[in-house]
Write a protein that holds these residues in place. Sequence first.
Motif, PDB file in Angstrom:
ATOM      1  N   GLY A 140      79.458  32.550  32.881  1.00  0.00           N
ATOM      2  CA  GLY A 140      78.594  33.668  32.481  1.00  0.00           C
ATOM      3  C   GLY A 140      77.153  33.267  32.245  1.00  0.00           C
ATOM      4  N   ARG A 141      76.781  32.050  32.633  1.00  0.00           N
ATOM      5  CA  ARG A 141      75.402  31.626  32.413  1.00  0.00           C
ATOM      6  C   ARG A 141      74.409  32.482  33.205  1.00  0.00           C
ATOM      7  NH1 ARG A 141      74.764  25.183  32.892  1.00  0.00           N
ATOM      8  NH2 ARG A 141      75.445  25.662  35.032  1.00  0.00           N
ATOM      9  N   GLN A 142      73.264  32.752  32.578  1.00  0.00           N
ATOM     10  CA  GLN A 142      72.219  33.544  33.221  1.00  0.00           C
ATOM     11  C   GLN A 142      70.988  32.676  33.434  1.00  0.00           C
ATOM     12  OE1 GLN A 142      71.384  36.853  30.662  1.00  0.00           O
ATOM     13  NE2 GLN A 142      73.531  37.496  30.511  1.00  0.00           N
ATOM     14  N   LEU A 143      70.365  32.807  34.590  1.00  0.00           N
ATOM     15  CA  LEU A 143      69.152  32.071  34.892  1.00  0.00           C
ATOM     16  C   LEU A 143      67.977  32.756  34.191  1.00  0.00           C
ATOM     17  CD1 LEU A 143      67.657  29.860  36.471  1.00  0.00           C
ATOM     18  CD2 LEU A 143      67.440  31.520  38.360  1.00  0.00           C
ATOM     19  N   VAL A 144      67.283  31.996  33.344  1.00  0.00           N
ATOM     20  CA  VAL A 144      66.140  32.521  32.599  1.00  0.00           C
ATOM     21  C   VAL A 144      64.830  32.123  33.280  1.00  0.00           C
ATOM     22  CG1 VAL A 144      64.921  32.452  30.390  1.00  0.00           C
ATOM     23  CG2 VAL A 144      67.421  32.494  30.441  1.00  0.00           C
ATOM     24  N   TYR A 145      64.778  30.868  33.742  1.00  0.00           N
ATOM     25  CA  TYR A 145      63.552  30.403  34.391  1.00  0.00           C
ATOM     26  C   TYR A 145      63.898  29.301  35.397  1.00  0.00           C
ATOM     27  CZ  TYR A 145      59.209  27.982  35.339  1.00  0.00           C
ATOM     28  OH  TYR A 145      58.165  27.393  35.994  1.00  0.00           O
ATOM     29  N   ALA A 146      63.205  29.323  36.529  1.00  0.00           N
ATOM     30  CA  ALA A 146      63.269  28.252  37.533  1.00  0.00           C
ATOM     31  C   ALA A 146      61.871  28.061  38.093  1.00  0.00           C
ATOM     32  CB  ALA A 146      64.255  28.597  38.640  1.00  0.00           C
ATOM     33  N   GLN A 147      61.647  26.897  38.693  1.00  0.00           N
ATOM     34  CA  GLN A 147      60.315  26.590  39.210  1.00  0.00           C
ATOM     35  C   GLN A 147      59.941  27.456  40.414  1.00  0.00           C
ATOM     36  OE1 GLN A 147      61.607  22.277  38.795  1.00  0.00           O
ATOM     37  NE2 GLN A 147      59.360  22.027  38.863  1.00  0.00           N
ATOM     38  N   THR A 148      60.950  28.040  41.017  1.00  0.00           N
ATOM     39  CA  THR A 148      60.693  28.993  42.106  1.00  0.00           C
ATOM     40  C   THR A 148      61.341  30.325  41.732  1.00  0.00           C
ATOM     41  OG1 THR A 148      62.681  28.282  43.281  1.00  0.00           O
ATOM     42  CG2 THR A 148      60.607  27.184  43.855  1.00  0.00           C
ATOM     43  N   GLY A 149      60.758  31.414  42.172  1.00  0.00           N
ATOM     44  CA  GLY A 149      61.279  32.732  41.849  1.00  0.00           C
ATOM     45  C   GLY A 149      60.328  33.487  40.942  1.00  0.00           C
ATOM     46  N   SER A 150      60.687  34.736  40.634  1.00  0.00           N
ATOM     47  CA  SER A 150      59.854  35.615  39.798  1.00  0.00           C
ATOM     48  C   SER A 150      60.557  35.893  38.475  1.00  0.00           C
ATOM     49  CB  SER A 150      59.583  36.924  40.545  1.00  0.00           C
ATOM     50  OG  SER A 150      58.868  37.819  39.732  1.00  0.00           O
ATOM     51  N   PHE A 151      59.862  35.609  37.371  1.00  0.00           N
ATOM     52  CA  PHE A 151      60.400  35.841  36.030  1.00  0.00           C
ATOM     53  C   PHE A 151      59.274  36.472  35.194  1.00  0.00           C
ATOM     54  CE2 PHE A 151      62.406  32.229  38.036  1.00  0.00           C
ATOM     55  CZ  PHE A 151      63.758  32.543  37.931  1.00  0.00           C
ATOM     56  N   PRO A 152      59.133  37.797  35.226  1.00  0.00           N
ATOM     57  CA  PRO A 152      57.954  38.485  34.690  1.00  0.00           C
ATOM     58  C   PRO A 152      57.643  38.189  33.219  1.00  0.00           C
ATOM     59  CG  PRO A 152      59.274  39.982  36.016  1.00  0.00           C
ATOM     60  CD  PRO A 152      60.078  38.730  35.861  1.00  0.00           C
ATOM     61  N   ARG A 153      58.664  38.005  32.402  1.00  0.00           N
ATOM     62  CA  ARG A 153      58.379  37.819  30.971  1.00  0.00           C
ATOM     63  C   ARG A 153      58.298  36.340  30.575  1.00  0.00           C
ATOM     64  NH1 ARG A 153      61.786  39.657  26.935  1.00  0.00           N
ATOM     65  NH2 ARG A 153      63.639  39.594  28.280  1.00  0.00           N
ATOM     66  N   VAL A 154      58.490  35.438  31.531  1.00  0.00           N
ATOM     67  CA  VAL A 154      58.530  34.003  31.220  1.00  0.00           C
ATOM     68  C   VAL A 154      57.332  33.293  31.837  1.00  0.00           C
ATOM     69  CG1 VAL A 154      59.875  31.884  31.370  1.00  0.00           C
ATOM     70  CG2 VAL A 154      61.052  34.096  31.160  1.00  0.00           C
ATOM     71  N   THR A 155      56.687  32.463  31.030  1.00  0.00           N
ATOM     72  CA  THR A 155      55.565  31.640  31.519  1.00  0.00           C
ATOM     73  C   THR A 155      55.745  30.205  31.045  1.00  0.00           C
ATOM     74  OG1 THR A 155      54.247  32.241  29.577  1.00  0.00           O
ATOM     75  CG2 THR A 155      53.927  33.574  31.564  1.00  0.00           C
ATOM     76  N   ARG A 156      55.175  29.243  31.771  1.00  0.00           N
ATOM     77  CA  ARG A 156      55.203  27.825  31.407  1.00  0.00           C
ATOM     78  C   ARG A 156      54.098  27.528  30.398  1.00  0.00           C
ATOM     79  NH1 ARG A 156      56.997  24.161  35.492  1.00  0.00           N
ATOM     80  NH2 ARG A 156      56.087  22.493  34.193  1.00  0.00           N
ATOM     81  N   ALA A 157      54.398  26.680  29.439  1.00  0.00           N
ATOM     82  CA  ALA A 157      53.372  26.265  28.485  1.00  0.00           C
ATOM     83  C   ALA A 157      52.324  25.402  29.176  1.00  0.00           C
ATOM     84  CB  ALA A 157      54.008  25.514  27.319  1.00  0.00           C
ATOM     85  N   VAL A 158      52.787  24.527  30.083  1.00  0.00           N
ATOM     86  CA  VAL A 158      51.872  23.678  30.851  1.00  0.00           C
ATOM     87  C   VAL A 158      52.209  23.861  32.327  1.00  0.00           C
ATOM     88  CG1 VAL A 158      50.960  21.353  31.194  1.00  0.00           C
ATOM     89  CG2 VAL A 158      51.856  22.012  28.945  1.00  0.00           C
ATOM     90  N   PRO A 159      51.579  24.844  32.986  1.00  0.00           N
ATOM     91  CA  PRO A 159      51.914  25.115  34.384  1.00  0.00           C
ATOM     92  C   PRO A 159      51.700  23.879  35.273  1.00  0.00           C
ATOM     93  CG  PRO A 159      50.550  26.855  33.470  1.00  0.00           C
ATOM     94  CD  PRO A 159      50.557  25.760  32.456  1.00  0.00           C
ATOM     95  N   GLY A 160      52.644  23.629  36.151  1.00  0.00           N
ATOM     96  CA  GLY A 160      52.527  22.538  37.106  1.00  0.00           C
ATOM     97  C   GLY A 160      52.931  21.186  36.580  1.00  0.00           C
ATOM     98  N   SER A 161      53.248  21.057  35.304  1.00  0.00           N
ATOM     99  CA  SER A 161      53.631  19.758  34.744  1.00  0.00           C
ATOM    100  C   SER A 161      54.997  19.330  35.286  1.00  0.00           C
ATOM    101  CB  SER A 161      53.670  19.828  33.219  1.00  0.00           C
ATOM    102  OG  SER A 161      54.186  18.630  32.670  1.00  0.00           O
ATOM    103  N   ASP A 162      55.144  18.006  35.507  1.00  0.00           N
ATOM    104  CA  ASP A 162      56.430  17.471  35.974  1.00  0.00           C
ATOM    105  C   ASP A 162      57.322  17.014  34.821  1.00  0.00           C
ATOM    106  OD1 ASP A 162      55.825  17.836  38.672  1.00  0.00           O
ATOM    107  OD2 ASP A 162      54.746  15.918  38.767  1.00  0.00           O
TER     108      ASP A 162
END
Length: 374
Positions: free
Chosen positions: A50-72
């Motif tokens: 039942g796991r749900q995907l919240v965020y991935a490096q590819t795809g669209s997640f309108p309410r989710v943003t990275r604290a440090v975009p592009g960081s590895d």
Amino acid sequence: MSRRIFPDFQLLQPQGAVSVSAGETLTLICSLTGLVPIGPVKWLKGSGSGRQLVYAQTGSFPRVTRAVPGSDTNFTIYINVTRPEDAGIYRCVKFRRGSGADEEFRSGAGTAVSVIASPSAPSVSGPPSRAEPGPPVNFTCTSGGFSPRDIAVTWFKNETRLPAPQPRVLPEHKSVSYSVSSTVGVSLTPGDARSQLTCQIQHSTLPAPLNATYNLRDALRVPPRLRVGTAPAVPVALNESVTFTCHAEGFYPKDASLAWLENGNETNLGKSSPPAENPDGTYTLQSSLEVKATEQRSQSVFTCRVVHDSQPPANVSETLRISRPPPEPGKDDTSPNEGKCAAEPSPALLGKARSVLLNPGAISAHIRQWSSSV
């Protein structure tokens, strides 16, 4: 096996539990200590199938943003405008690229997120149709979308607190969001045309209680009290004018109409005044009907019919009675022969009858004389 190949790799998810208010931004921290193995990092909610995907490096997640975009190495994310359904356990997961699908390599310990949500504005509903004073009538207050589960509901009629059963909070099991329903029984009175019912909700997320009001006039029906009078009072003299007056008193709501019937037949001669409001918020309506007390109308029945709030009509009646004038002095009010059988006998006839009664022999003589004459 993977731990031996990459002994210096660590996935750090330091938050054990986080609480956030609905509408605010949730911060979930995750970082890596190395760049290998090669593969994506994802955020997942829940466990097992039942796991749900919240965020991935590819795809669209309108309410989710990275604290440090592009960081590895920094995969901290922000979930904006948090909702009650965002509550749950979140894990930061490192995947390793393989010849086929990516394989899960390392998972964080998990962050338990609870969302604190205020209850929605309460609303109060009354009975499906108007109710008359007497037995208790049920009113229900509802609210929803709150967390944690504990909540208090208090009822007031005007300024007086009302006894009420414990509210029902659903679902009964643990959930991310709850709703409440509370029902109270109120016995209405005619004066409740000016009364208010208040439902007050208290919750840990509220700086002040939430209130919802219900005007009891919206649920109240008070039938009119009817009476009919005459001026002058009956009985009245023949051919005198008499006014019948109908009073419909103490009713609610305002809509009511009066009609007059004479011996069951409706007449359009009545005159009604506009409804007058009483101090307690109820109304009074009056109508008058003027008629002439003719001989033909003696013992006629005049009926005032009231239709109130689309209910069956109510009636009240009065009979027109005509008084008879006393006879003039020296005059006999009866017919010439009324009460008389014959003219009074003469003194001679009375004397002859007395002699016959006192002399039995005379009776026989009179009989013989009568027989010979026949």
